[in-house]
Design a protein around this motif. Structure first.
Motif, mmCIF file in Angstrom:
data_model
loop_
_atom_site.group_PDB
_atom_site.id
_atom_site.type_symbol
_atom_site.label_atom_id
_atom_site.label_comp_id
_atom_site.label_asym_id
_atom_site.label_seq_id
_atom_site.Cartn_x
_atom_site.Cartn_y
_atom_site.Cartn_z
ATOM 1 N N GLY A 56 0.796 -1.223 0.000
ATOM 2 C CA GLY A 56 0.000 0.000 0.000
ATOM 3 C C GLY A 56 0.821 1.261 0.000
ATOM 4 N N LEU A 57 2.044 1.184 -0.537
ATOM 5 C CA LEU A 57 2.930 2.345 -0.560
ATOM 6 C C LEU A 57 2.784 3.165 -1.831
ATOM 7 C CD1 LEU A 57 6.123 0.512 0.739
ATOM 8 C CD2 LEU A 57 4.558 1.936 2.076
ATOM 9 N N ILE A 58 2.475 2.509 -2.930
ATOM 10 C CA ILE A 58 2.247 3.179 -4.212
ATOM 11 C C ILE A 58 1.015 2.569 -4.869
ATOM 12 C CG2 ILE A 58 4.658 3.815 -4.622
ATOM 13 C CD1 ILE A 58 4.865 1.382 -6.476
ATOM 14 N N GLY A 59 0.395 3.316 -5.760
ATOM 15 C CA GLY A 59 -0.797 2.838 -6.449
ATOM 16 C C GLY A 59 -0.460 1.906 -7.599
ATOM 17 N N PRO A 60 -1.450 1.184 -8.106
ATOM 18 C CA PRO A 60 -1.217 0.196 -9.157
ATOM 19 C C PRO A 60 -0.789 0.788 -10.490
ATOM 20 C CG PRO A 60 -3.570 0.482 -8.744
ATOM 21 C CD PRO A 60 -2.856 1.215 -7.660
ATOM 22 N N LEU A 61 -0.974 2.084 -10.686
ATOM 23 C CA LEU A 61 -0.620 2.716 -11.963
ATOM 24 C C LEU A 61 0.724 3.426 -11.916
ATOM 25 C CD1 LEU A 61 -4.095 4.270 -12.900
ATOM 26 C CD2 LEU A 61 -3.167 2.042 -13.533
ATOM 27 N N GLU A 62 1.461 3.282 -10.837
ATOM 28 C CA GLU A 62 2.681 4.064 -10.662
ATOM 29 C C GLU A 62 3.943 3.430 -11.251
ATOM 30 O OE1 GLU A 62 2.433 7.233 -9.539
ATOM 31 O OE2 GLU A 62 0.350 6.617 -9.720
ATOM 32 N N LEU A 63 3.959 2.135 -11.489
ATOM 33 C CA LEU A 63 5.170 1.494 -11.986
ATOM 34 C C LEU A 63 5.672 2.076 -13.309
ATOM 35 C CD1 LEU A 63 4.710 -2.295 -11.102
ATOM 36 C CD2 LEU A 63 5.936 -0.519 -9.854
ATOM 37 N N PRO A 64 4.781 2.385 -14.266
ATOM 38 C CA PRO A 64 5.278 2.920 -15.534
ATOM 39 C C PRO A 64 5.867 4.328 -15.430
ATOM 40 C CG PRO A 64 3.102 1.938 -15.805
ATOM 41 C CD PRO A 64 3.341 2.075 -14.337
ATOM 42 N N ARG A 65 5.748 4.948 -14.272
ATOM 43 C CA ARG A 65 6.307 6.291 -14.107
ATOM 44 C C ARG A 65 7.039 6.421 -12.761
ATOM 45 N NH1 ARG A 65 0.668 9.775 -13.483
ATOM 46 N NH2 ARG A 65 -0.197 8.648 -11.716
ATOM 47 N N LEU A 66 7.533 5.305 -12.266
ATOM 48 C CA LEU A 66 8.138 5.292 -10.944
ATOM 49 C C LEU A 66 9.379 6.173 -10.858
ATOM 50 C CD1 LEU A 66 7.809 4.099 -8.142
ATOM 51 C CD2 LEU A 66 9.161 2.129 -8.859
ATOM 52 N N TRP A 67 10.234 6.098 -11.858
ATOM 53 C CA TRP A 67 11.443 6.931 -11.852
ATOM 54 C C TRP A 67 11.104 8.413 -11.982
ATOM 55 C CZ3 TRP A 67 16.368 6.386 -10.531
ATOM 56 C CH2 TRP A 67 16.915 5.101 -10.445
ATOM 57 N N THR A 68 10.366 8.786 -13.029
ATOM 58 C CA THR A 68 10.171 10.210 -13.305
ATOM 59 C C THR A 68 9.224 10.873 -12.318
ATOM 60 O OG1 THR A 68 8.481 9.566 -14.937
ATOM 61 C CG2 THR A 68 10.681 10.057 -15.766
ATOM 62 N N ARG A 69 8.140 10.212 -11.950
ATOM 63 C CA ARG A 69 7.138 10.845 -11.092
ATOM 64 C C ARG A 69 7.527 10.805 -9.617
ATOM 65 N NH1 ARG A 69 2.027 12.705 -11.332
ATOM 66 N NH2 ARG A 69 0.642 12.398 -9.565
ATOM 67 N N HIS A 70 8.334 9.844 -9.235
ATOM 68 C CA HIS A 70 8.621 9.668 -7.813
ATOM 69 C C HIS A 70 10.107 9.814 -7.467
ATOM 70 C CE1 HIS A 70 4.485 8.581 -6.994
ATOM 71 N NE2 HIS A 70 4.527 7.764 -8.028
ATOM 72 N N ILE A 71 10.963 8.990 -8.031
ATOM 73 C CA ILE A 71 12.370 9.012 -7.620
ATOM 74 C C ILE A 71 13.049 10.314 -8.025
ATOM 75 C CG2 ILE A 71 14.560 7.794 -7.693
ATOM 76 C CD1 ILE A 71 12.184 6.247 -6.403
ATOM 77 N N VAL A 72 13.005 10.645 -9.303
ATOM 78 C CA VAL A 72 13.614 11.889 -9.785
ATOM 79 C C VAL A 72 12.903 13.094 -9.190
ATOM 80 C CG1 VAL A 72 13.918 13.335 -11.835
ATOM 81 C CG2 VAL A 72 14.581 10.917 -11.900
ATOM 82 N N ASN A 73 11.582 13.021 -9.108
ATOM 83 C CA ASN A 73 10.783 14.100 -8.532
ATOM 84 C C ASN A 73 11.288 14.475 -7.144
ATOM 85 O OD1 ASN A 73 7.865 14.618 -6.876
ATOM 86 N ND2 ASN A 73 8.141 15.743 -8.777
ATOM 87 N N CYS A 74 11.621 13.473 -6.342
ATOM 88 C CA CYS A 74 12.143 13.725 -4.994
ATOM 89 C C CYS A 74 13.607 14.148 -5.013
ATOM 90 C CB CYS A 74 11.980 12.470 -4.143
ATOM 91 S SG CYS A 74 10.262 12.017 -3.792
ATOM 92 N N ALA A 75 14.393 13.523 -5.875
ATOM 93 C CA ALA A 75 15.824 13.830 -5.915
ATOM 94 C C ALA A 75 16.092 15.280 -6.298
ATOM 95 C CB ALA A 75 16.529 12.894 -6.897
#
Length: 227
Positions: A56-75
């Motif tokens: 329950g940490l990320i939604g089911p649609l997040e894998l195709p944008r995990l790097w750009t929407r989450h990892i890079v977004n935070c970095a």
């Protein structure tokens, strides 16, 4: 509800042809953002892709944008941090707390999260990645009791500024800084929180837009100082 212990990522190999088929490729600029610690960022991203939806940490649609929407977004926020003690309120999956701990080993990240299952994840992931600059505190922001006041505090997708500022201001030292990741309606939030900003002696409030010309997922940050 009884929480099932989170299995160490180091003990579980990714199943062939499963989640890896859906995770977006690492963008070319990610390596420059993390430098010599890019392998840690990759390991964290893989762990989150493998267990994130299940826990329950990320939604089911997040894998195709995990790097750009989450990892890079935070970095993108990492250069805004100063060496010292940085709190991350509502850490959840470790976005941005664990990402910032990877990107900025000169900062000590205090991850503040009230939910036991997420606390277990954060502790396990920090241990698996060898992040000695991470402390996990199970608490709501307004109830957290820290031994030392924070130099900076961050949060991502937690609540509106009018609630977030009162909940976090007591965690900061005088001269400490708020670095909150916000959505596209940040300007409206700032207007709605004007009296809260004045009440809590917040100065230098500004909105920064990070990542222009680099990534399609821009990062918007509310930054201000407590005096």
């Amino acid at each position: 509800m009884n929480d099932v212990p989170i299995e160490s990522a180091a003990n579980t190999a990714p199943p062939a042809g499963s989640y890896l088929d859906h995770v977006e490729d690492e963008p070319g600029y990610a390596a420059a953002m993390f430098g010599e610690r890019i392998d840690l960022a990759r390991r964290y991203t893989d762990d989150l892709a493998r267990r994130g939806e299940e826990l329950g940490l990320i939604g089911p649609l997040e894998l195709p944008r995990l790097w750009t929407r989450h990892i890079v977004n935070c970095a993108l926020v990492a250069p805004l941090l100063r060496p010292g003690l940085v709190g991350d309120v509502g850490s959840g999956a470790g976005l941005p707390g664990l990402v910032l701990a990877v990107a900025r080993p000169d900062c000590h990240l205090v991850l503040i999260e009230p939910m036991e299952r997420r606390v277990d994840w954060l502790q396990q992931e920090a241990s698996d990645l060898g992040l000695t600059n991470v402390t996990v505190v199970r608490a709501r922001a307004e109830e957290a009791k820290l031994d030392v006041p924070l130099d900076q505090v961050t949060a991502r997708a937690v609540t509106a500024l009018s609630k977030l500022i009162p909940a976090t201001v007591k965690l900061l030292r005088h001269g400490g800084e708020m670095v909150f990741m916000k959505g596209s309606r940040i300007d409206d939030e700032v207007i709605a929180a004007k009296h809260i900003i004045r009440k809590h002696h917040i100065t230098g409030a500004e909105v920064l837009v990070l990542g222009e010309g680099l990534t399609p997922e821009l990062t918007r940050v509310f930054r201000a100082t407590v005096v």
